[in-house]
Scaffold this active site. Structure first.
Site, short mmCIF file in Angstrom:
data_model
loop_
_atom_site.label_atom_id
_atom_site.label_comp_id
_atom_site.label_asym_id
_atom_site.label_seq_id
_atom_site.Cartn_x
_atom_site.Cartn_y
_atom_site.Cartn_z
N THR A 76 0.84 -1.21 0.00
CA THR A 76 0.00 0.00 0.00
C THR A 76 0.87 1.25 0.00
O THR A 76 0.64 2.19 -0.76
CB THR A 76 -0.96 0.00 1.21
OG1 THR A 76 -1.93 -1.03 1.03
CG2 THR A 76 -1.68 1.33 1.36
N THR A 243 14.14 4.46 10.11
CA THR A 243 15.07 3.37 10.41
C THR A 243 14.58 2.07 9.78
O THR A 243 13.41 1.70 9.91
CB THR A 243 15.18 3.18 11.94
OG1 THR A 243 15.69 4.39 12.50
CG2 THR A 243 16.11 2.03 12.29
N CYS A 328 -9.61 -6.76 1.89
CA CYS A 328 -9.69 -5.35 2.28
C CYS A 328 -11.12 -4.84 2.26
O CYS A 328 -11.46 -3.87 2.90
CB CYS A 328 -8.85 -4.50 1.34
SG CYS A 328 -7.23 -5.21 1.07
#
Length: 404
Positions: A76, A243, A328
């Site tokens: 996504t 990170t 979804c």
């Protein structure tokens, strides 16, 4: 045989045991837990090396250069970064985008957002078999078209688009081409050294890797530029700050490595079982396969059982994990927008079930599923007055139902 039987691999896959084992080595203080951006000590160097190895595994599977792989939090985010990033960077050249009505919501809703920002989007209707009409695609290109986004394999109906032909049309007109390959990587051979694709979204958890990690392929030659949507420390060559989640990246890399080695054998196994399922169900009366059977990924079967309400059928199939529509959108009672785009009426769209098979599916599970679906459909139709009317030869479309 373990119940419920899992036949929803297009929604997610369990992590392969080898992947989970590898990931554990990058979490605790006994393992390699450093920040790959820490350049001044061994903990950082080891983490950076692990990320580089994973990046190479991912690039190897798709025929790319490892420097073209940008890690994200999932497909996504990759779709968002590709479409918004390219649209914003190249908006001085034009503000027109082309996509298809059957794309994943991550593409459609990203395009809707760009429309709110002043971009224009053409949503192509697919043919009744789910494939994009190449002539219509070509005709939709305008002088101000900067980007096209067409998925490789559809998540609901499993149809395979001809991304090579679409990519060639894009190259002719200097249009950037983005492909959502979430459902095709690891199932179909992909060689980006030869395919005319500029941006490609990928996921970890659709290939037996962990959730929460994905990647975006960004072509270097000819170079494609993106405007970042997440800003910070300038990680991933400035395209995606944050990170790096080493354990997730290592997991995704290992999953892609395994896929490269086992894909041919695995897809032969899965396709054989899918065909067995199809042959077991196709003789049920008033049963329709949604999408092309010829251009279809081997793990997917999407079938509508006419005169059966999809939700009732799902409840009758408690022993198997399947979905109506995609994961979804399967919580909504709206008929699948993908099936509606193929021209199915509400009744057929509502009565569809998506079976998606995977690495751990067995013949025994498929045979059980065939028997269960047959008896469930029969039972539900026996209760349906509409089925009785159909059997009596009454044309449903000509009936005027009174409103109460």
């Amino acid at each position: 045989m373990k119940f419920p039987i899992y036949l929803d691999y297009a929604a997610t896959c369990p992590a392969d045991d080898r992947v989970a084992e590898k990931m554990m080595q990058y979490l605790t203080r006994d393992g390699i837990f450093g920040n790959p951006a820490s350049r001044s000590h061994k903990f950082g160097w080891q983490a950076e090396e692990a990320v580089d190895i994973a990046r190479n595994h991912i690039a190897d599977l798709i025929g790319a250069d490892s420097r073209e792989i940008v890690f994200t939090s999932g497909a996504t985010e990759s779709d968002n970064l590709a479409i918004k990033g390219a649209a914003h960077f190249y908006q001085t050249k034009g503000k027109h985008i082309i996509t298809c009505k059957t794309e994943h919501k991550a593409v459609l809703d990203t395009c809707r957002q760009l429309e709110r920002e002043g971009f224009e989007v053409t949503y192509l209707a697919p043919k009744s078999d789910g494939l994009v009409d190449l002539d219509e695609f070509r005709a939709a290109i305008r002088p101000d078209t900067i980007l096209a986004s067409i998925m490789h394999v559809n998540n609901e109906i499993g149809v395979i688009q001809d991304i090579e032909a679409i990519g060639k049309i894009c190259r002719e007109h200097k249009v950037i081409f983005h492909v959502d390959a979430t459902q095709s990587v690891g199932k179909l051979p992909i060689n980006l050294a030869e395919l005319p694709v500029d941006l490609m979204s990928m996921s970890g958890h659709k290939l037996y890797g962990p959730k929460g990690i994905g990647a975006l392929y960004v072509r270097r030659k000819p170079r494609v530029r993106l405007e970042a949507i997440i800003h910070g420390g300038g990680h991933e060559r400035g395209m995606r700050s944050g990170t790096l989640a080493v354990h997730q990246i290592v997991g995704m890399g290992e999953a892609y490595r395994i896929c490269k080695e086992e894909m041919a054998e695995e897809m032969a196994h899965v396709t054989k079982l899918r065909d067995r399922l199809y042959n077991g169900l196709k003789d049920i009366e008033e049963t329709y396969v949604n999408g092309s059977m010829e251009h279809r990924v081997g793990s997917n079967l999407n079938i509508s059982f006419n005169f059966v309400e999809g939700e009732s059928l799902m409840m009758a199939l408690r022993d198997i994990a399947v979905s109506s529509g995609s994961a979804c959108t399967s919580a909504s009672l709206e008929p699948s927008y993908v099936l509606r785009a193929l021209g199915l009426n509400d009744e057929l769209a509502h009565s569809s079930i998506r079976f998606s098979l995977g690495r751990y599916t067995t013949e025994e599970e498929i045979d059980y599923t065939i028997d269960l679906v047959k008896s469930a459909v029969k039972k539900l139709r026996d209760l349906s007055p509409l089925w009785d009317m159909f059997k009596e030869g009454i044309d449903m479309s000509k009936i005027e139902w009174s409103a109460h």
